[in-house]
Design an enzyme around this catalytic site. Structure first.
Site, PDB file in Angstrom:
ATOM      1  CB  SER A  52     -61.854 -18.986  12.219  1.00  0.00           C
ATOM      2  OG  SER A  52     -61.188 -19.964  11.125  1.00  0.00           O
ATOM      3  CD  GLU A 110     -60.013 -22.280   7.110  1.00  0.00           C
ATOM      4  OE1 GLU A 110     -60.781 -22.328   5.796  1.00  0.00           O
ATOM      5  OE2 GLU A 110     -58.833 -22.544   7.068  1.00  0.00           O
ATOM      6  CE1 TYR A 141     -65.311 -23.515  11.797  1.00  0.00           C
ATOM      7  CE2 TYR A 141     -63.726 -22.474  10.260  1.00  0.00           C
ATOM      8  CZ  TYR A 141     -64.206 -22.672  11.376  1.00  0.00           C
ATOM      9  OH  TYR A 141     -63.334 -22.415  12.638  1.00  0.00           O
TER      10      TYR A 141
HETATM   11  P1  GDP Z   1     -58.400 -25.760   8.384  1.00  0.00           P
HETATM   12  O1  GDP Z   1     -57.394 -24.896   7.815  1.00  0.00           O
HETATM   13  O2  GDP Z   1     -59.288 -25.433   9.394  1.00  0.00           O
HETATM   14  O3  GDP Z   1     -59.195 -26.352   6.941  1.00  0.00           O
HETATM   15  O4  GDP Z   1     -57.541 -27.019   8.694  1.00  0.00           O
HETATM   16  P2  GDP Z   1     -57.144 -28.622   8.350  1.00  0.00           P
HETATM   17  O5  GDP Z   1     -56.039 -29.029   9.420  1.00  0.00           O
HETATM   18  O6  GDP Z   1     -58.382 -29.452   8.345  1.00  0.00           O
HETATM   19  O7  GDP Z   1     -56.362 -28.193   6.983  1.00  0.00           O
HETATM   20  C1  GDP Z   1     -55.373 -27.645   6.955  1.00  0.00           C
HETATM   21  C2  GDP Z   1     -54.948 -27.788   5.424  1.00  0.00           C
HETATM   22  O8  GDP Z   1     -54.371 -29.043   5.205  1.00  0.00           O
HETATM   23  C3  GDP Z   1     -56.079 -27.628   4.202  1.00  0.00           C
HETATM   24  O9  GDP Z   1     -55.707 -26.579   3.075  1.00  0.00           O
HETATM   25  C4  GDP Z   1     -56.127 -28.894   3.544  1.00  0.00           C
HETATM   26  O10 GDP Z   1     -56.451 -28.943   2.229  1.00  0.00           O
HETATM   27  C5  GDP Z   1     -54.829 -29.436   3.790  1.00  0.00           C
HETATM   28  N1  GDP Z   1     -54.686 -30.973   3.790  1.00  0.00           N
HETATM   29  C6  GDP Z   1     -53.938 -31.591   2.850  1.00  0.00           C
HETATM   30  N2  GDP Z   1     -54.086 -32.977   3.033  1.00  0.00           N
HETATM   31  C7  GDP Z   1     -55.148 -33.073   4.299  1.00  0.00           C
HETATM   32  C8  GDP Z   1     -55.955 -34.118   4.760  1.00  0.00           C
HETATM   33  O11 GDP Z   1     -55.517 -35.324   4.511  1.00  0.00           O
HETATM   34  N3  GDP Z   1     -56.738 -33.765   5.618  1.00  0.00           N
HETATM   35  C9  GDP Z   1     -56.792 -32.271   6.391  1.00  0.00           C
HETATM   36  N4  GDP Z   1     -57.783 -32.229   7.225  1.00  0.00           N
HETATM   37  N5  GDP Z   1     -56.394 -31.299   5.782  1.00  0.00           N
HETATM   38  C10 GDP Z   1     -55.328 -31.595   4.462  1.00  0.00           C
END
Ligand code: GDP
Length: 323
Positions: free
Chosen positions: A123, A125, A147
């Protein structure tokens, strides 16, 4: 007929990969965990065509048995505790599944069928607090969540089994990839579902976290093709899979709300509780190696993907309303 074993087959990527492999004439074995309320929504199109096996990444004997029963040519490890946010309240569980689970599956393959080709879902990440931009295969990792740390372990143990036991083991470093089948907790699906509910009058506000985070978002249906291509090469290797474009969460909101002729500023409220303890500020992948060596490239644009997801969520919410 080639045989493939997929873990995480009921998830977004597993279901697209299963459809792709079935189209290519594979016999597909899908490993699932026993749950009291099974969810086959993603895999509904091809559920009857799959040979179902029961197993869990934390249970080595179940994995040995799954590899014995499927006798696979290719193994795709797509199972994980895959949500970054949950990895803080459940760090041990995340490590047991997302990190040590990879060793368990590699062990099962090494013991039962070491000639099987192995794909590990790594990933972006892992890049976390990025050491260079754009990120490529040689960029050092600096994970920012339990993670991300677990995925770094999974990545290195996959390379280690390749080097220690000469196994055909590949790690695909996939940047964020989305689709109508994305879990509702991830930001893209949360937004497209929210837009659909607001458009249909079922919701007035959408509560969000950090709008400044930047991600390289591609389409999951494109990305599973890269997984398959990696296992068709002469030599096992590792590849970054990405679009080479980055956007903020705010831009995601703009595109999603615009697709139903609304303005996100009128509906979005920020809740600091949704900010993460440590954030990944910017992801942007360089997939040049995959383009050159695999002949792979992303096909679906960001705008088309978000429109597809909003459309799908509008239909879903309408069906809910009619019940
Ligand atoms: P990730 O890259 O695997 O963590 O995928 P996510 O879709 O969970 O999050 C992507 C980005 O969106 C991260 O930087 C989060 O901090 C940002 N983000 C902002 N608001 C939200 C929210 O309400 N939910 C999630 N899941 N992410 C958010």
């Amino acid at each position: 007929m080639k045989k493939a074993l997929i873990t995480g087959i009921t998830g977004q990527d597993g279901s697209y990969l299963a459809e792709l492999l079935l189209e290519k004439g594979y016999k597909v074995y899908g490993m699932r965990r026993r749950t009291s309320t099974p969810n086959y929504e993603n895999i509904a199109n091809v559920r009857e065509k799959i040979e179902w096996l029961s197993g869990d990444l934390t249970d080595l004997s179940s994995l040995i048995s799954a590899v014995q029963q499927s006798d696979p040519d290719e193994v795709y490890n797509l199972a994980a505790q895959s949500f970054v946010e949950t990895s803080w309240p459940q760090p041990n569980l995340t490590g047991q599944i997302t990190a040590l689970g990879v060793t368990n599956l590699l062990e099962a393959v090494r013991i039962v069928k070491p000639s099987a080709k192995f794909y590990q879902a790594s990933s972006s990440e892992m890049y976390g607090k990025v050491m260079e931009t754009p990120q490529r295969e040689t960029t050092p990792f600096y994970p920012r969540s339990p993670y991300g740390v677990s995925k770094v372990y999974g990545h290195w143990i996959t390379l280690n089994y390749r080097e220690s036991f000469n196994m055909f083991a590949c790690s695909g470093i996939l940047f964020n990839h989305e689709s109508p089948r994305r879990g509702i907790e991830f930001v893209t699906r949360k937004v497209t579902d929210g837009v659909a509910r607001i458009k249909l009058g079922m919701k007035q506000k959408l509560t969000m976290g950090n709008l400044d985070a930047k991600r390289d978002w591609g389409f999951a249906g494109d990305y599973v093709k890269a997984m398959w291509l990696m296992l068709q090469q002469e030599e096992p290797d590792d590849f970054v899979i990405s679009t080479g474009e980055t956007r903020t969460v705010r831009q995601l909101l703009e595109v999603a709300f615009q697709s139903v002729e609304l303005r996100y500023e009128d509906y979005v409220v920020i809740d600091p509780k949704l900010f993460r303890p440590a954030e990944v500020d910017l992801l942007l992948g360089d997939c040049g190696k995959a383009k050159r060596q695999l002949g792979w490239k992303p096909e679906v644009s960001f705008e088309d993907m978000i429109a597809m997801m909003v459309e799908n969520d509008l239909h879903k919410v309408e069906r809910e309303l009619n019940h």
